[in-house]
Design an enzyme around this catalytic site. Structure first.
Site, PDB file in Angstrom:
ATOM      1  N   ASN A  42      37.934-101.580 -20.458  1.00 26.96           N
ATOM      2  CA  ASN A  42      36.800-100.650 -20.446  1.00 26.96           C
ATOM      3  C   ASN A  42      35.551-101.424 -20.862  1.00 26.96           C
ATOM      4  OD1 ASN A  42      34.958 -98.594 -20.816  1.00 26.96           O
ATOM      5  ND2 ASN A  42      35.976 -97.717 -22.615  1.00 26.96           N
ATOM      6  N   TRP A  43      34.725-101.740 -19.874  1.00 21.66           N
ATOM      7  CA  TRP A  43      33.556-102.581 -20.168  1.00 21.66           C
ATOM      8  C   TRP A  43      32.411-101.796 -20.814  1.00 21.66           C
ATOM      9  CZ3 TRP A  43      33.090-105.827 -14.996  1.00 21.66           C
ATOM     10  CH2 TRP A  43      34.124-106.761 -14.960  1.00 21.66           C
ATOM     11  N   LYS A  44      32.515-100.491 -20.836  1.00 22.47           N
ATOM     12  CA  LYS A  44      31.439 -99.650 -21.393  1.00 22.47           C
ATOM     13  C   LYS A  44      30.105-100.031 -20.739  1.00 22.47           C
ATOM     14  CE  LYS A  44      34.277 -99.023 -25.450  1.00 22.47           C
ATOM     15  NZ  LYS A  44      34.391 -98.838 -26.895  1.00 22.47           N
ATOM     16  N   HIS A  61      36.521 -90.058 -23.137  1.00 19.62           N
ATOM     17  CA  HIS A  61      36.427 -91.131 -24.137  1.00 19.62           C
ATOM     18  C   HIS A  61      35.683 -90.600 -25.366  1.00 19.62           C
ATOM     19  CE1 HIS A  61      35.300 -94.854 -26.118  1.00 19.62           C
ATOM     20  NE2 HIS A  61      36.299 -95.412 -25.455  1.00 19.62           N
ATOM     21  N   GLU A  89      33.446 -91.801 -27.125  1.00 17.63           N
ATOM     22  CA  GLU A  89      31.985 -92.007 -27.088  1.00 17.63           C
ATOM     23  C   GLU A  89      31.309 -90.935 -26.232  1.00 17.63           C
ATOM     24  OE1 GLU A  89      32.175 -96.117 -25.913  1.00 17.63           O
ATOM     25  OE2 GLU A  89      32.968 -96.626 -27.891  1.00 17.63           O
ATOM     26  N   GLU A 109      43.417 -93.166 -28.867  1.00 17.64           N
ATOM     27  CA  GLU A 109      42.434 -94.056 -29.477  1.00 17.64           C
ATOM     28  C   GLU A 109      41.908 -93.442 -30.777  1.00 17.64           C
ATOM     29  OE1 GLU A 109      40.596 -96.799 -26.309  1.00 17.64           O
ATOM     30  OE2 GLU A 109      39.396 -94.990 -26.369  1.00 17.64           O
ATOM     31  N   GLY A 118      36.202-100.450 -31.848  1.00 23.93           N
ATOM     32  CA  GLY A 118      35.091-101.373 -32.066  1.00 23.93           C
ATOM     33  C   GLY A 118      34.886-101.763 -33.518  1.00 23.93           C
ATOM     34  N   SER A 160      40.414-101.700 -30.920  1.00 22.97           N
ATOM     35  CA  SER A 160      40.464-103.084 -31.412  1.00 22.97           C
ATOM     36  C   SER A 160      41.713-103.849 -30.961  1.00 22.97           C
ATOM     37  CB  SER A 160      40.320-103.121 -32.936  1.00 22.97           C
ATOM     38  OG  SER A 160      39.060-102.577 -33.319  1.00 22.97           O
ATOM     39  N   GLY A 209      38.506-102.353 -25.113  1.00 23.45           N
ATOM     40  CA  GLY A 209      37.051-102.344 -25.010  1.00 23.45           C
ATOM     41  C   GLY A 209      36.489-103.743 -25.224  1.00 23.45           C
ATOM     42  N   GLY A 210      36.081-104.016 -26.445  1.00 26.90           N
ATOM     43  CA  GLY A 210      35.397-105.275 -26.772  1.00 26.90           C
ATOM     44  C   GLY A 210      36.089-106.522 -26.220  1.00 26.90           C
TER      45      GLY A 210
HETATM   46  P1  PGA Z   1      37.623-101.474 -28.592  1.00 26.05           P
HETATM   47  O1  PGA Z   1      37.346-100.185 -27.692  1.00 26.05           O
HETATM   48  O2  PGA Z   1      38.761-102.221 -27.956  1.00 26.05           O
HETATM   49  O3  PGA Z   1      36.336-102.244 -28.576  1.00 26.05           O
HETATM   50  O4  PGA Z   1      37.975-100.978 -29.966  1.00 26.05           O
HETATM   51  C1  PGA Z   1      38.386 -99.432 -27.136  1.00 26.05           C
HETATM   52  C2  PGA Z   1      37.831 -98.281 -26.353  1.00 26.05           C
HETATM   53  O5  PGA Z   1      36.854 -97.668 -26.792  1.00 26.05           O
HETATM   54  O6  PGA Z   1      38.346 -97.929 -25.270  1.00 26.05           O
END
Ligand code: PGA
Length: 263
Positions: A14-16, A104, A106, A176, A182, A222, A243-244
């Site tokens: 997930n590149w956001k 998600h 966010e 999640e 993050g 993470s 994500g990251g």
């Molecule tokens: P993260 O994000 O790996 O940076 O913690 C995961 C996500 O939000 O899908």
């Protein structure tokens, strides 16, 4: 219940809100070189670029016949119309998108997405023969208050509320915990397993054993190469939403390789 071995692991990047379409092309190419050293056929891989890079990434995947499925980060539930700024499931399907993240944390936290909207989005994704990755997870306060299961299973039941058992069997849930996204804090593999097992049991109880056994449950928060193996060793964790770490193509290829050999 269907053994874990019959559910193919799914690693999703997930590149956001990162990478222009040109940067995205470069990252996909680097990622695919990294994949050469592992066995990607044992794991499904999805990349979720921003909308603006979908077409470019799809072109690279097709041209180089890469073992990667195209994913989106969000969708609107209506087919078309006066919804400025939104993108429909049909538009995504026409771009060869096959997986769509919905709900998600966010989106829920910053854009007011409700359980009802998540349910409509998941239904729209299925209506165009794509797979939703429905995200659920608790805040730190909810965890500390002993309400993890209540929150997660509430979001789960609401998010799947418009789907039938067959559609649920083909869906993906991403567990999640919000406090792990993050932050560098990962749930312990045992804690993550406990919640992922509850998710599967709830789906089996509500929609039948077959749906519970087929549903893939990812962990997210993470995830990196250093912790993927311990997560994949858990009986109810079928992959990860990353994500990251997915912004670094070598790291993501390493995660995929380790997930593939964890089977
Ligand atoms: P993260 O994000 O790996 O940076 O913690 C995961 C996500 O939000 O899908």
């Amino acid at each position: 219940m269907k053994p874990k071995a019959l559910r193919k692991p799914l690693i999703s990047g997930n590149w956001k809100m990162n990478f222009s379409h040109l940067e995205a092309i470069n990252i996909v190419q680097k990622f695919s070189y990294g994949l050469g050293v592992s066995d990607p056929s044992r794991v499904d891989i999805t990349l979720h670029p921003p909308f603006t890079a979908l077409r470019s990434v799809q072109t690279v995947i097709d041209a180089d016949d890469l073992p990667i499925s195209l994913g989106a980060q969000d969708v609107h539930w209506e087919k078309s119309g006066a919804f400025t700024g939104e993108v429909s499931a049909e538009m995504l399907a026409k771009l060869n998108v096959s997986y769509v993240i919905v709900g998600h944390s966010e989106r829920r936290q910053y854009f007011g997405e409700t359980d009802e909207m998540v349910a409509k989005k998941a239904a729209a994704v299925h209506a165009f023969s794509m797979t939703p990755i429905v995200c659920v997870g608790e805040t730190l306060e909810e965890r500390d208050g002993g309400d993890t299961e209540g929150k997660v299973l509430g979001q789960l039941r609401a998010g799947l509320g418009l789907l039938d058992a067959d559609q649920i069997a083909r869906s993906v849930i991403a567990y999640e915990p919000i406090w792990a996204i993050g932050t560098g804090r990962t749930a312990t593999p045992e804690d993550a397993q406990k919640v992922c097992a509850s998710i599967r049991s709830a789906v089996a109880a509500d929609h039948g054993a077959a749906a519970g056994a087929s549903l893939r449950v990812q962990y997210g928060g993470s995830v990196k190469a250093a912790n993927i193996e311990a997560l994949m060793a858990q009986p109810d964790i079928d992959g990860a939403l990353v994500g990251g770490a997915s912004l670094d193509p070598a790291e993501l290829a390493d995660i995929v390789g380790r997930a593939a050999s964890a089977r």
